[in-house]
Enzyme design. Sequence first.
Site, PDB file in Angstrom:
ATOM      1  N   LYS A   1       0.845  -1.206   0.000  1.00 29.55           N
ATOM      2  CA  LYS A   1       0.000   0.000   0.000  1.00 29.55           C
ATOM      3  C   LYS A   1       0.874   1.248   0.000  1.00 29.55           C
ATOM      4  O   LYS A   1       0.587   2.215  -0.719  1.00 29.55           O
ATOM      5  CB  LYS A   1      -0.943  -0.011   1.213  1.00 29.55           C
ATOM      6  CG  LYS A   1      -2.019  -1.084   1.104  1.00 29.55           C
ATOM      7  CD  LYS A   1      -2.834  -1.228   2.387  1.00 29.55           C
ATOM      8  CE  LYS A   1      -3.775  -2.415   2.309  1.00 29.55           C
ATOM      9  NZ  LYS A   1      -4.521  -2.672   3.546  1.00 29.55           N
TER      10      LYS A   1
ATOM     11  N   GLN B   1      -4.256  -1.126   9.694  1.00 32.01           N
ATOM     12  CA  GLN B   1      -4.137  -2.435   9.036  1.00 32.01           C
ATOM     13  C   GLN B   1      -4.801  -3.517   9.899  1.00 32.01           C
ATOM     14  O   GLN B   1      -4.527  -3.625  11.091  1.00 32.01           O
ATOM     15  CB  GLN B   1      -2.653  -2.763   8.793  1.00 32.01           C
ATOM     16  CG  GLN B   1      -2.421  -4.087   8.070  1.00 32.01           C
ATOM     17  CD  GLN B   1      -3.020  -4.119   6.665  1.00 32.01           C
ATOM     18  OE1 GLN B   1      -2.949  -3.153   5.927  1.00 32.01           O
ATOM     19  NE2 GLN B   1      -3.629  -5.242   6.299  1.00 32.01           N
TER      20      GLN B   1
ATOM     21  N   ASP C   1     -10.591   3.495   4.435  1.00 29.16           N
ATOM     22  CA  ASP C   1     -10.962   2.085   4.230  1.00 29.16           C
ATOM     23  C   ASP C   1     -12.489   1.925   4.202  1.00 29.16           C
ATOM     24  O   ASP C   1     -12.991   0.842   3.902  1.00 29.16           O
ATOM     25  CB  ASP C   1     -10.386   1.214   5.353  1.00 29.16           C
ATOM     26  CG  ASP C   1      -9.132   0.474   4.911  1.00 29.16           C
ATOM     27  OD1 ASP C   1      -8.916   0.355   3.681  1.00 29.16           O
ATOM     28  OD2 ASP C   1      -8.367   0.029   5.786  1.00 29.16           O
TER      29      ASP C   1
END
Length: 285
Positions: free
Chosen positions: A51, A95, A118
């Site tokens: 990422k 994460q 997200d």
Amino acid sequence: MILDGKATAAAIRASLRGDIEKDKARAGRAPCLAVILVGEDPASQVYVRNKENACADAGIDTVSYRKPASIPQAELEAFIAGLNADQDIDGILLQLPLPKGLDAQPCIDAISPEKDVDGLTAVNQGRVAMSVPGLRPCTPAGILALLDHYGISVSGKKAVVLGRSILVGRPIALMLGARGYDATVTMCHSRTPDLAAVCREADIVIAAIGKPRFVTADMIKHGAVVIDVGINRDENGKLCGDVDYENVAPLASAITPVPGGIGPMTISQLLVNTTQAWKEKLLTK
Ligand code: NAP
């Protein structure tokens, strides 16, 4: 037709790079994503590195924070609150999964919805359910972007989604059925009886269950579009999806490979969301 997520994601990154370059002077700085990795999980370390590299490629700055698995829940939530208040941060990526002992959803919900790139906070999930604007979960948005890129319309089609997680199954089912996409959607799960018969009715099958090669040729109607979200290891340790690609591909009109399908699209959507959050903060107010 093979739906090439890797190439499509590269094209999206290139387009974002142009957008960011064009607006950077007016905004005063590039978009900036804060990345939080808790613990030492090797797979998470790889995901985070991918990422961060993708951000660099698109011209998005990242600031990385590594926290020990022993961090107390309250301390992690307070740390996230600090990033919410930081005017130089546009997006916050926590994460997942978090190490045992930490409760993920309160940490996710500690992220400001406007920095939730997200798209997993209850607020942004609610916006999906209500079909109002907001930052969309990356994997579902990546699926729709890939279908759009190949000119595959879902309007009026029967879509079957396998899985009902908040990460993938539930939001993609809601998004496909929303006004503008207009698919007729069936969302399945581990208690759905006769899944094969349900799948055989579908013009579009989206598999997000995490079971290697679960979706077999006898479950697919000739000409269906098959989207494989799963990332699994088979009995030989080989990376594979939820779909038996070799036997399903000849039947499908379009199919995503694993790897190189939805994985890269998920990452490119993170970049799209971070750029959107940056624009909304610095360019549209
Ligand atoms: P998850 O939270 O474990 O959810 C799995 C879902 O599949 C659940 O709703 C479960 O039903 C359902 N399911 C399990 N076995 C089933 C069966 N035999 N028949 C029908 N439904 C079944 O998983 P997730 O986070 O959604 O992820 C799913 C897969 O996608 C995993 O392989 C994951 O690694 C992958 N993934 C890939 C990306 C990407 O970027 N490509 C992103 C996210 C996830 P119940 O609700 O009844 O338990």
